[in-house]
Design an enzyme around this catalytic site. Structure first.
Site, PDB file in Angstrom:
ATOM      1  N   HIS A 109      11.612  15.522  -6.983  1.00 45.16           N
ATOM      2  CA  HIS A 109      12.526  15.211  -8.082  1.00 45.16           C
ATOM      3  C   HIS A 109      12.831  13.716  -8.124  1.00 45.16           C
ATOM      4  O   HIS A 109      13.058  13.163  -9.203  1.00 45.16           O
ATOM      5  CB  HIS A 109      13.815  16.024  -7.941  1.00 45.16           C
ATOM      6  CG  HIS A 109      13.690  17.427  -8.438  1.00 45.16           C
ATOM      7  ND1 HIS A 109      14.576  17.983  -9.335  1.00 45.16           N
ATOM      8  CD2 HIS A 109      12.771  18.383  -8.177  1.00 45.16           C
ATOM      9  CE1 HIS A 109      14.203  19.236  -9.597  1.00 45.16           C
ATOM     10  NE2 HIS A 109      13.124  19.503  -8.897  1.00 45.16           N
ATOM     11  N   HIS A 118      17.911  28.454  -9.695  1.00 42.87           N
ATOM     12  CA  HIS A 118      19.024  29.157 -10.302  1.00 42.87           C
ATOM     13  C   HIS A 118      18.479  30.374 -11.029  1.00 42.87           C
ATOM     14  O   HIS A 118      17.450  30.315 -11.688  1.00 42.87           O
ATOM     15  CB  HIS A 118      19.763  28.257 -11.292  1.00 42.87           C
ATOM     16  CG  HIS A 118      20.675  27.284 -10.631  1.00 42.87           C
ATOM     17  ND1 HIS A 118      20.616  25.945 -10.861  1.00 42.87           N
ATOM     18  CD2 HIS A 118      21.659  27.469  -9.730  1.00 42.87           C
ATOM     19  CE1 HIS A 118      21.533  25.319 -10.137  1.00 42.87           C
ATOM     20  NE2 HIS A 118      22.174  26.225  -9.450  1.00 42.87           N
ATOM     21  N   ARG A 147      11.768  19.311  -2.088  1.00 45.80           N
ATOM     22  CA  ARG A 147      12.095  19.357  -3.505  1.00 45.80           C
ATOM     23  C   ARG A 147      12.821  18.083  -3.934  1.00 45.80           C
ATOM     24  O   ARG A 147      12.598  17.559  -5.019  1.00 45.80           O
ATOM     25  CB  ARG A 147      12.953  20.594  -3.786  1.00 45.80           C
ATOM     26  CG  ARG A 147      13.143  20.854  -5.262  1.00 45.80           C
ATOM     27  CD  ARG A 147      13.635  22.265  -5.519  1.00 45.80           C
ATOM     28  NE  ARG A 147      13.905  22.437  -6.941  1.00 45.80           N
ATOM     29  CZ  ARG A 147      15.060  22.840  -7.439  1.00 45.80           C
ATOM     30  NH1 ARG A 147      16.063  23.123  -6.637  1.00 45.80           N
ATOM     31  NH2 ARG A 147      15.233  22.975  -8.735  1.00 45.80           N
ATOM     32  N   ASN A 157      18.688  18.968 -11.929  1.00 45.73           N
ATOM     33  CA  ASN A 157      18.838  18.612 -10.515  1.00 45.73           C
ATOM     34  C   ASN A 157      20.019  19.306  -9.831  1.00 45.73           C
ATOM     35  O   ASN A 157      20.197  19.167  -8.619  1.00 45.73           O
ATOM     36  CB  ASN A 157      19.008  17.097 -10.366  1.00 45.73           C
ATOM     37  CG  ASN A 157      17.710  16.343 -10.524  1.00 45.73           C
ATOM     38  OD1 ASN A 157      16.625  16.881 -10.263  1.00 45.73           O
ATOM     39  ND2 ASN A 157      17.784  15.098 -10.956  1.00 45.73           N
TER      40      ASN A 157
END
Length: 323
Positions: A67, A198, A63, A95
């Site tokens: 990013h 999240h 990941r 991020n």
């Protein structure tokens, strides 16, 4: 991401034609043959050791790579820590959920290289992250592939530069297509974050989808129950969830889950509901070998995005600062 070892990022990647530029032309597989000939083995050993210490290493490193590459190219700018005078990429809200194990993987590999006199400060953090990403894919049971090296580290990292450059959890196919096209990537190269996120990023799908229905009707009902159990409405917004029961495994289950309405984000599930992307989802759900081949091709192409050369970059002594 389609990495479908479903974990953290679901990567929907297929071959596509990336525009070659002068910067990517400097990349080659044996770039460090003269300065640090054992670079790949040194990095691989460090990554393997880190993966044994934490299961999160695999999805976290993958990941982190995506990013990084999607914001100003693959230049390790996501590694830079914020200072009093500069809020860096890693502290942008998109991020914040990047797991620390990904950063630590790169730092451990950097330490291992610096312990070898002829390799000290010879290998860019951008290349270390590229190699580490390849290695975690292999550790997870994914395909082996060679990586092109020769990137320099970026000289800038700002939170503002992240805005609008990463896939949004609620994005549709048109938005995703436009975003990836900016990086020379096609519809079939789309990357959708999955597995780790999240809780607040999935709230809208399970609690307040629209004025008519609270729950996104495209989600598998059993999956909704699972998500609500993991993400009650009063949960700490900083809590990160893992929907993947086997995060060490690289496979094509991500696509099979989409067929069952188990995409974590809207941007995941839309890949199955949209007629333009559905054939690829169905193909990869039924043929893991084709997925693996497409994944390797696209990973190599992704690694050519925004490569820094000459005065546009350097080799950092510390991956977390511009020193």
């Amino acid at each position: 991401m389609a990495l479908v070892y479903k974990t953290n990022l679901s990567l929907l990647l297929l071959s596509l034609f990336l525009t070659f530029n002068l910067a990517s032309a400097q990349l080659r597989r044996n770039f460090y043959a003269g300065s640090c000939p054992n670079v790949e083995q040194i990095v691989r050993n460090a990554v393997q050791k880190k993966a044994q210490q934490s299961i999160i290493t695999i999805p976290a490193t993958l990941r982190l790579y995506f990013h990084d590459c999607f914001v100003n190219g693959c230049d390790a700018s996501v590694m830079i820590a914020s200072t009093d005078s500069n809020k860096a990429e890693r502290d942008h809200e998109d991020n914040i959920s990047l797991a620390g194990d990904g950063f630590d993987t790169v730092n451990k590999a950097k330490e291992a290289l610096d312990a070898v006199p002829n390799c000290r400060n010879k290998v860019s953090c951008a290349d270390i992250l590229t190699m580490a990403t390849r290695d975690v894919v292999n550790i997870a049971g994914g395909p082996k592939y060679d990586v092109e090296l020769g990137r320099l580290d970026g000289l800038s990292s700002t939170a503002a530069s992240v805005e609008g450059n990463l896939p949004h959890p609620t994005a549709g196919v048109n938005q995703l297509t436009s975003l990836f096209a900016k990086n020379g990537l096609s519809l079939n190269d789309m990357i959708a974050l999955s597995g780790f996120a999240h809780c607040t990023k999935v709230f809208n799908r399970i609690y307040s989808f629209n004025k008519t229905t609270k729950v996104d009707p495209t989600i598998n009902k059993e999956f909704v129950t699972e998500l609500k159990r993991s993400c009650p409405q009063d949960i700490d917004p900083n809590v990160v969830i893992n929907i993947d029961p086997t995060p060490r495994q690289f496979d094509n289950v991500y696509y099979k889950n989409l067929q069952q309405g188990k995409g974590l984000f809207t941007s995941d599930q839309v890949l199955f509901t949209d007629r333009r992307s559905k054939p690829t989802v169905d193909l990869w759900a039924s043929n893991a070998q084709l997925f693996n081949q497409a994944f390797v091709n696209s990973m190599i192409k992704l690694g050519r995005v925004g490569v820094k050369t000459g005065s546009d970059g350097n080799i950092r002594r510390d991956c977390g600062s511009f020193n």
